[in-house]
Design a protein around this motif. Structure first.
Motif, PDB file in Angstrom:
ATOM      1  N   LEU A 580       0.832  -1.202   0.000  1.00  0.00           N
ATOM      2  CA  LEU A 580       0.000   0.000   0.000  1.00  0.00           C
ATOM      3  C   LEU A 580       0.866   1.251   0.000  1.00  0.00           C
ATOM      4  O   LEU A 580       0.554   2.236  -0.675  1.00  0.00           O
ATOM      5  CB  LEU A 580      -0.920  -0.014   1.212  1.00  0.00           C
ATOM      6  N   LEU A 581       1.962   1.234   0.750  1.00  0.00           N
ATOM      7  CA  LEU A 581       2.867   2.382   0.772  1.00  0.00           C
ATOM      8  C   LEU A 581       3.412   2.667  -0.621  1.00  0.00           C
ATOM      9  O   LEU A 581       3.533   3.827  -1.033  1.00  0.00           O
ATOM     10  CB  LEU A 581       4.022   2.122   1.735  1.00  0.00           C
ATOM     11  N   ARG A 582       3.736   1.631  -1.357  1.00  0.00           N
ATOM     12  CA  ARG A 582       4.246   1.833  -2.713  1.00  0.00           C
ATOM     13  C   ARG A 582       3.133   2.270  -3.656  1.00  0.00           C
ATOM     14  O   ARG A 582       3.349   3.132  -4.514  1.00  0.00           O
ATOM     15  CB  ARG A 582       4.902   0.549  -3.215  1.00  0.00           C
ATOM     16  N   ALA A 583       1.956   1.710  -3.501  1.00  0.00           N
ATOM     17  CA  ALA A 583       0.861   2.014  -4.420  1.00  0.00           C
ATOM     18  C   ALA A 583       0.413   3.464  -4.318  1.00  0.00           C
ATOM     19  O   ALA A 583      -0.032   4.050  -5.313  1.00  0.00           O
ATOM     20  CB  ALA A 583      -0.313   1.078  -4.142  1.00  0.00           C
ATOM     21  N   LEU A 584       0.537   4.079  -3.133  1.00  0.00           N
ATOM     22  CA  LEU A 584       0.015   5.428  -2.918  1.00  0.00           C
ATOM     23  C   LEU A 584       1.106   6.494  -2.922  1.00  0.00           C
ATOM     24  O   LEU A 584       0.829   7.646  -2.601  1.00  0.00           O
ATOM     25  CB  LEU A 584      -0.746   5.480  -1.588  1.00  0.00           C
ATOM     26  N   ARG A 585       2.314   6.144  -3.309  1.00  0.00           N
ATOM     27  CA  ARG A 585       3.405   7.117  -3.196  1.00  0.00           C
ATOM     28  C   ARG A 585       3.332   8.217  -4.228  1.00  0.00           C
ATOM     29  O   ARG A 585       3.927   9.290  -4.054  1.00  0.00           O
ATOM     30  CB  ARG A 585       4.751   6.414  -3.283  1.00  0.00           C
ATOM     31  N   GLY A 586       2.615   7.996  -5.350  1.00  0.00           N
ATOM     32  CA  GLY A 586       2.589   9.007  -6.401  1.00  0.00           C
ATOM     33  C   GLY A 586       3.975   9.263  -6.941  1.00  0.00           C
ATOM     34  O   GLY A 586       4.687   8.331  -7.325  1.00  0.00           O
ATOM     35  N   ALA A 587       4.386  10.524  -6.928  1.00  0.00           N
ATOM     36  CA  ALA A 587       5.719  10.883  -7.408  1.00  0.00           C
ATOM     37  C   ALA A 587       6.748  10.928  -6.286  1.00  0.00           C
ATOM     38  O   ALA A 587       7.890  11.352  -6.513  1.00  0.00           O
ATOM     39  CB  ALA A 587       5.657  12.244  -8.103  1.00  0.00           C
ATOM     40  N   TRP A 591      11.341   5.454   0.154  1.00  0.00           N
ATOM     41  CA  TRP A 591      12.473   5.176   1.044  1.00  0.00           C
ATOM     42  C   TRP A 591      13.429   6.354   1.025  1.00  0.00           C
ATOM     43  O   TRP A 591      13.627   6.957  -0.032  1.00  0.00           O
ATOM     44  CB  TRP A 591      13.202   3.902   0.589  1.00  0.00           C
ATOM     45  N   PRO A 592      14.006   6.724   2.178  1.00  0.00           N
ATOM     46  CA  PRO A 592      13.912   6.093   3.493  1.00  0.00           C
ATOM     47  C   PRO A 592      12.732   6.653   4.298  1.00  0.00           C
ATOM     48  O   PRO A 592      12.295   7.782   4.048  1.00  0.00           O
ATOM     49  CB  PRO A 592      15.239   6.472   4.160  1.00  0.00           C
ATOM     50  N   PRO A 593      12.222   5.899   5.262  1.00  0.00           N
ATOM     51  CA  PRO A 593      11.117   6.371   6.110  1.00  0.00           C
ATOM     52  C   PRO A 593      11.627   7.238   7.252  1.00  0.00           C
ATOM     53  O   PRO A 593      11.589   6.853   8.426  1.00  0.00           O
ATOM     54  CB  PRO A 593      10.496   5.061   6.619  1.00  0.00           C
ATOM     55  N   THR A 594      12.073   8.416   6.905  1.00  0.00           N
ATOM     56  CA  THR A 594      12.732   9.301   7.857  1.00  0.00           C
ATOM     57  C   THR A 594      12.021  10.641   7.926  1.00  0.00           C
ATOM     58  O   THR A 594      11.191  10.976   7.083  1.00  0.00           O
ATOM     59  CB  THR A 594      14.191   9.531   7.437  1.00  0.00           C
ATOM     60  N   GLU A 628      10.027  -3.456   2.576  1.00  0.00           N
ATOM     61  CA  GLU A 628       9.241  -4.612   3.008  1.00  0.00           C
ATOM     62  C   GLU A 628       9.695  -5.118   4.374  1.00  0.00           C
ATOM     63  O   GLU A 628       8.872  -5.382   5.256  1.00  0.00           O
ATOM     64  CB  GLU A 628       9.322  -5.726   1.963  1.00  0.00           C
ATOM     65  N   GLU A 629      10.999  -5.244   4.564  1.00  0.00           N
ATOM     66  CA  GLU A 629      11.496  -5.717   5.845  1.00  0.00           C
ATOM     67  C   GLU A 629      11.294  -4.678   6.941  1.00  0.00           C
ATOM     68  O   GLU A 629      10.933  -5.007   8.074  1.00  0.00           O
ATOM     69  CB  GLU A 629      12.980  -6.085   5.757  1.00  0.00           C
ATOM     70  N   PHE A 630      11.507  -3.416   6.596  1.00  0.00           N
ATOM     71  CA  PHE A 630      11.340  -2.347   7.578  1.00  0.00           C
ATOM     72  C   PHE A 630       9.886  -2.284   8.056  1.00  0.00           C
ATOM     73  O   PHE A 630       9.617  -2.170   9.258  1.00  0.00           O
ATOM     74  CB  PHE A 630      11.765  -1.008   6.969  1.00  0.00           C
ATOM     75  N   ALA A 631       8.936  -2.342   7.113  1.00  0.00           N
ATOM     76  CA  ALA A 631       7.520  -2.310   7.494  1.00  0.00           C
ATOM     77  C   ALA A 631       7.167  -3.507   8.367  1.00  0.00           C
ATOM     78  O   ALA A 631       6.405  -3.387   9.331  1.00  0.00           O
ATOM     79  CB  ALA A 631       6.648  -2.277   6.244  1.00  0.00           C
ATOM     80  N   ARG A 632       7.742  -4.683   8.049  1.00  0.00           N
ATOM     81  CA  ARG A 632       7.479  -5.872   8.856  1.00  0.00           C
ATOM     82  C   ARG A 632       7.948  -5.654  10.302  1.00  0.00           C
ATOM     83  O   ARG A 632       7.257  -6.024  11.256  1.00  0.00           O
ATOM     84  CB  ARG A 632       8.192  -7.075   8.247  1.00  0.00           C
ATOM     85  N   CYS A 633       9.105  -5.040  10.465  1.00  0.00           N
ATOM     86  CA  CYS A 633       9.629  -4.780  11.814  1.00  0.00           C
ATOM     87  C   CYS A 633       8.749  -3.780  12.557  1.00  0.00           C
ATOM     88  O   CYS A 633       8.439  -3.963  13.748  1.00  0.00           O
ATOM     89  CB  CYS A 633      11.056  -4.260  11.730  1.00  0.00           C
ATOM     90  N   GLU A 846       6.465 -15.298  12.101  1.00  0.00           N
ATOM     91  CA  GLU A 846       5.580 -14.191  11.759  1.00  0.00           C
ATOM     92  C   GLU A 846       5.199 -14.202  10.279  1.00  0.00           C
ATOM     93  O   GLU A 846       5.378 -13.224   9.552  1.00  0.00           O
ATOM     94  CB  GLU A 846       6.225 -12.850  12.130  1.00  0.00           C
ATOM     95  N   LEU A 847       4.625 -15.297   9.823  1.00  0.00           N
ATOM     96  CA  LEU A 847       4.179 -15.413   8.439  1.00  0.00           C
ATOM     97  C   LEU A 847       2.917 -14.578   8.231  1.00  0.00           C
ATOM     98  O   LEU A 847       1.898 -14.786   8.887  1.00  0.00           O
ATOM     99  CB  LEU A 847       3.890 -16.875   8.108  1.00  0.00           C
ATOM    100  N   TRP A 848       3.011 -13.669   7.297  1.00  0.00           N
ATOM    101  CA  TRP A 848       1.893 -12.769   6.992  1.00  0.00           C
ATOM    102  C   TRP A 848       1.306 -13.171   5.636  1.00  0.00           C
ATOM    103  O   TRP A 848       1.984 -13.154   4.620  1.00  0.00           O
ATOM    104  CB  TRP A 848       2.361 -11.324   6.958  1.00  0.00           C
ATOM    105  N   ILE A 849       0.021 -13.546   5.641  1.00  0.00           N
ATOM    106  CA  ILE A 849      -0.640 -14.019   4.433  1.00  0.00           C
ATOM    107  C   ILE A 849      -1.379 -12.853   3.779  1.00  0.00           C
ATOM    108  O   ILE A 849      -2.087 -12.097   4.456  1.00  0.00           O
ATOM    109  CB  ILE A 849      -1.649 -15.140   4.759  1.00  0.00           C
TER     110      ILE A 849
END
Length: 904
Positions: A580-587, A591-594, A628-633, A846-849
């Motif tokens: 979702l973060l990638r889909a809504l980023r527009g322009a 990254w990075p989430p700072t 992907e890994e950062f969001a999972r954490c 932590e398997l996310w389906i």
């Protein structure tokens, strides 16, 4: 008029809506005997004016008023030419549908919609009146106009209005156009400026939803428009102005009492037949009565008390069913014609409040007792579904409320900076047993949190509260009224009835809804937040916070020592799913989430997760996209934090009587936020931990920290939670097994506990303890399972721990050996289930389906965020979508799997 949406000429600026007088004294007469009647639909003489056949034009301020421009001698053109509009809705959603405004939920594009509030807007509609429809009186009824402006009817001003939450009734008697074709126009001025999250509460002078002016979970998105239904109604002789059938259980089982209270405006003195009835959910009449009333012209109040047999009790979710009944009244003339009618949905339940055991003498009671049974209130804080709340549909409500109902929630706190929720929301809560804590449009402002005491504002607040109470008080789901969110004197001391604002509201509730609880504010009591230095002093009553995960051991030490009587706001942020973060980023750059990335600061600046995730999981590279890994954490931290804080509070029941998460839903797709549902209603991992923690039967562990070293003593105290066991499961019992495993699935320790009969409430069963051995991989887990005597699983919880000699507390999860043989596939063609299996030699963590139907819509799983031991498999149900999966995948800290076959 130049056109349906053109300028208005010949306007009398002094015309106003005709007010309705206060009700007169009560009148009571004897019941008529022997007669039975068939009651008709209550809305027989109403025309709905809602729909997609409105038109909208936008103007620079005042330019819609003159018919001709003095300078040019030609008609002034609107700044925004006429376009289609839908009511209920908002200017913004109509502009978006017409392609005149960028999608505010993409990138930074909400900034491009802020111009809308710098215009004035006119909604127009041609109203066709059927021949012979108009009777003695005709009124336009607007349930919600946001925020201020004027109503024009056939080219003349009929009323001015101000206030999002004040219904507007306009008398148009005798002004219907010949031939039945009428022009309705509603002009909206620019909305007022209000403080958003940071400002001065005591200076608030307008009752408009404040969250739209900017909060930590939404940028500035100020709604304008007709946000609730519009109708035209006609009647003669008499009108029902308020109808309140107050329902309560009677002393005898299966008996109920209904007190019918009706306020009328009588236009013509005379005799009227008043018919009362109560219907069950299938529409069958289970009680009815009639009486003849001789009424004088003017306001009149009628009462009728009824005893009804054969009723069933309404219960909160998890405690029983939610039977609903329909109470009705009709007024007829001597010829049997219906002159006026009204109906309400009701339920029979009794709610009382009990002091918490051991609480200070001055503390308010926080334990809800429903139909004689104490209830641990477990729920979420609810905010509007959208910044453009008028466009929210019943399907939108279901998409957010269904998951919360499935999360074992039994209460929703309607937060004070949002809206008085709609009939659709309350109807849903009635049906699903969700209790509603409704706050009254006030909130803190950081710089000054004291509610206003300005006389004009208090007059408006009283009017809005009166309208809200009259509309909502019959709902069985309505738990309590509250003065507002985080209203405090200096020093962060919650206000009480010593403040004029709160005293006024308390008096109104006592007058209009005397059987209902009123809380001065949330939080309430001596302290706003709990402070570990004050544990044991009796100053933590209803508290808010904390809103961050404090790490190990700090988080666990705090909640193990907590002594709050009630927690109406506790939260932790977690990122939205990476897709979702990638889909809504527009322009924007994702990254990075700072804090120096505008994509992240615009979409949840308070909760940018870089520092918090780095503290627990170690450093990240700014130049390598690891979203992907950062969001999972980030999502894992939210899950771990909320699970432990909710379980720790429940372990203290009945001394603690409730836990509400800040927050349940979000109206804007934040990159990271404290909500457990994402903007589209999809759950985060924390949702599933809370679903288990809120279940009527649950098993939990109390421990001191999550990070260990070889040789450290590990100890976890095991608790069984079995609410309502004595009432709902009197003969049930359970066996609880606690087992610790290393990363390869080897058993480290185990212990069984018997609980027969099933204890009611929260019970400590004992402890499991062992010395942490030297492990091949620095991770171990604790699995708790409660099983019924017939072998059925009643509850299951898995806790993760690390045992690394160096690094941050959760850093070991980023470098686990891969679980290479994990599969996920549909379980069968007939069932909405998937089968996920781990056939590798190590645990899959932590398997996310995730899955989508063949229209690209995500589906929701009954359980998620699974940790599977070697050789373990699970069958997981799913809901939503059209029944056919086009994609199916699972990914965790050390495993990933994808199913590519077709399934229908």
């Amino acid at each position: 008029m130049a056109s349906d949406a053109g300028t208005v000429e010949g306007v009398d600026l002094c015309e106003r809506e005709r007010p309705v007088s206060a009700p007169a004294s009560e009148r009571v007469s004897d019941l008529a005997s022997g007669a039975t009647y068939e009651l008709k639909d209550a809305a027989a003489e109403e025309l709905s004016l809602s729909g997609a056949d409105w038109r909208l034009t936008g103007w620079y301020p005042n330019q819609w008023q003159p018919r001709l421009s003095m300078e040019l001698g030609v008609s002034i053109l609107p700044a925004v030419a006429e376009l289609p509009a839908t009511v209920p809705g908002s200017v913004q959603t109509d502009l978006r549908a017409a392609g005149r405004m960028a999608d505010p939920f993409v990138g930074l594009d909400s900034l491009h919609g802020e111009w809308v509030t710098q215009r004035e807007w006119i909604y127009s509609k041609t109203v066709q009146i059927p021949d012979g429809w108009e009777r003695e009186r005709c009124e336009l009824v607007f349930e919600g106009l946001d925020y201020a402006g004027s109503v024009f009817w056939n080219g003349r001003k009929a009323a001015d209005f101000e206030g999002t939450f004040l219904p507007v009734v306009v008398d148009v008697t005798g002004s219907l156009a010949p031939g039945g074709v009428n022009l309705l126009q509603v002009m909206f001025r620019q909305p007022p400026e209000l403080d958003g999250q940071v400002g001065y509460s005591s200076r608030i002078r307008h009752l408009k939803a404040r969250f739209g002016y900017g909060w930590d979970w939404i940028p500035r998105m100020v709604a304008v428009g007709i946000w609730r239904d519009v109708r035209l109604r006609t009647y003669e002789g008499v009108a029902v102005r308020d109808f309140y059938p107050e329902a309560a259980p009677a002393a005898a089982a299966g008996q109920g009492a209904v007190s019918f209270r009706t306020e009328l405006e009588v236009m013509r003195s005379g005799a009227y037949d008043c018919l009362y009835a109560l219907e069950d959910a299938e529409g069958r009449t289970i009680w009815q009565a009639s009486r003849r009333e001789v009424l004088r012209a003017g306001p009149v109040r009628l009462t009728l008390a009824a005893e009804v047999a054969g009723i069933d009790l309404w219960w909160p979710a998890g405690m029983g069913a939610q039977p609903l009944y329909r109470a009705r009244i009709e007024l007829r003339d001597g010829d049997g014609r219906i002159l006026a009618a009204a109906a309400r949905t009701i339920g029979f339940r009794r709610i009382e409040w009990r002091a918490n055991p051991g609480s200070p003498a001055e503390a308010l009671p926080y334990t809800a007792v429903v139909n004689g049974i104490p209830v641990f209130l477990r729920g979420v804080n609810w905010v509007p579904v959208s910044p453009y709340y008028g466009a929210v549909t019943e399907a939108d409500y279901r998409a957010r409320l269904d998951p919360l109902a499935d999360m074992n929630v039994n209460v929703l706190r309607v937060w004070g900076g949002g809206i008085i929720e709609t009939p659709a929301f309350y109807d849903y809560c009635d049906r699903r047993g969700l209790l509603v804590w409704q706050e009254l449009l006030q909130s803190s402002s950081a710089l000054d949190n004291c509610p206003p005491d300005d006389p004009q504002l208090l007059e408006r607040l009283a009017a809005v509260t009166t309208a809200a109470v009259r509309e909502k008080r019959a709902h069985p789901s309505l738990l309590l009224w509250c003065g507002g969110n985080e209203l405090m004197w200096e020093g962060f001391r919650p206000v009480d009835e010593r403040h004029a604002n709160i005293a006024m509201l308390a008096g109104l509730i006592r007058e209009l809804d005397p059987g209902r609880r009123f809380l001065p504010a949330s939080a309430s009591g001596p302290a706003f937040c709990a402070d570990a230095r004050d544990f044991g002093r009796g100053v933590h009553h209803d508290v808010h916070g904390p809103w961050l995960y404090a790490g190990s051991p700090g988080h666990y030490a705090f909640f193990n020592g907590d002594d709050a009587l009630f927690r109406s706001e506790t939260g932790t942020p977690g990122a939205s799913r990476a897709g979702l973060l990638r889909a809504l980023r527009g322009a924007c750059d994702v990254w990075p989430p700072t804090a120096d990335n505008p994509y992240w600061t615009h979409r949840g600046s308070w909760w940018v997760p870089w520092d918090a995730v780095s503290e627990s999981f170690g450093p990240w590279r700014r130049d390598v996209d690891e979203l992907e890994e950062f969001a999972r954490c980030s999502r894992f931290l939210q899950k771990e934090s909320l699970r432990y804080s909710s379980e720790a509070t429940r372990r203290r029941a009945p001394q603690a009587s409730g836990f509400l998460v800040w927050m349940g839903n979000e109206p804007f797709p934040n990159n990271a936020n404290t909500s457990v549902l994402e903007y589209d209603g999809m759950p985060k991992p924390a949702y599933y931990a809370l679903k288990k923690a809120f279940a009527p039967i649950h098993v939990s562990a109390r421990y001191d920290r999550t990070d260990y070293r070889t040789g450290d003593a590990f100890r976890a105290e095991i608790h069984l939670h079995a609410e309502y066991a004595e009432a709902l499961h009197p003969a049930a019992g359970a066996v609880v097994r606690a087992a610790a495993f290393d990363f390869g699935g080897a058993l480290l320790a185990e212990r069984d506990f018997a609980a027969f009969p099933l204890p009611s409430g929260s019970t400590s069963l004992g402890a499991v303890a062992f010395a942490v051995p030297e492990l091949a991989e620095p991770v171990f887990l604790l699995r708790l399972e409660a099983a019924a005597m017939d072998g059925r699983t009643l509850a299951e919880t898995t806790y993760l721990f690390t045992a690394a000699d160096v690094g941050c507390s959760w850093e070991a999860l980023r470098s686990l050996p891969e679980a290479g043989t994990v599969t996920v596939l549909p379980a069968s063609a007939a069932d909405r289930e998937v089968l996920i299996s781990n056939q590798s030699s190590v645990a899959a963590v932590e398997l996310w389906i995730e899955a989508e139907d063949d229209e690209g819509r995500p589906v929701r799983f009954a359980d998620n965020g699974l940790t599977l031991l070697p050789g373990e498999c699970r069958t997981v149900g799913w809901s939503g979508g059209n029944g056919r999966l086009s994609s199916l995948r699972a990914e965790g800290f050390n495993a990933r799997a994808e199913y590519r076959g077709e399934h229908s």
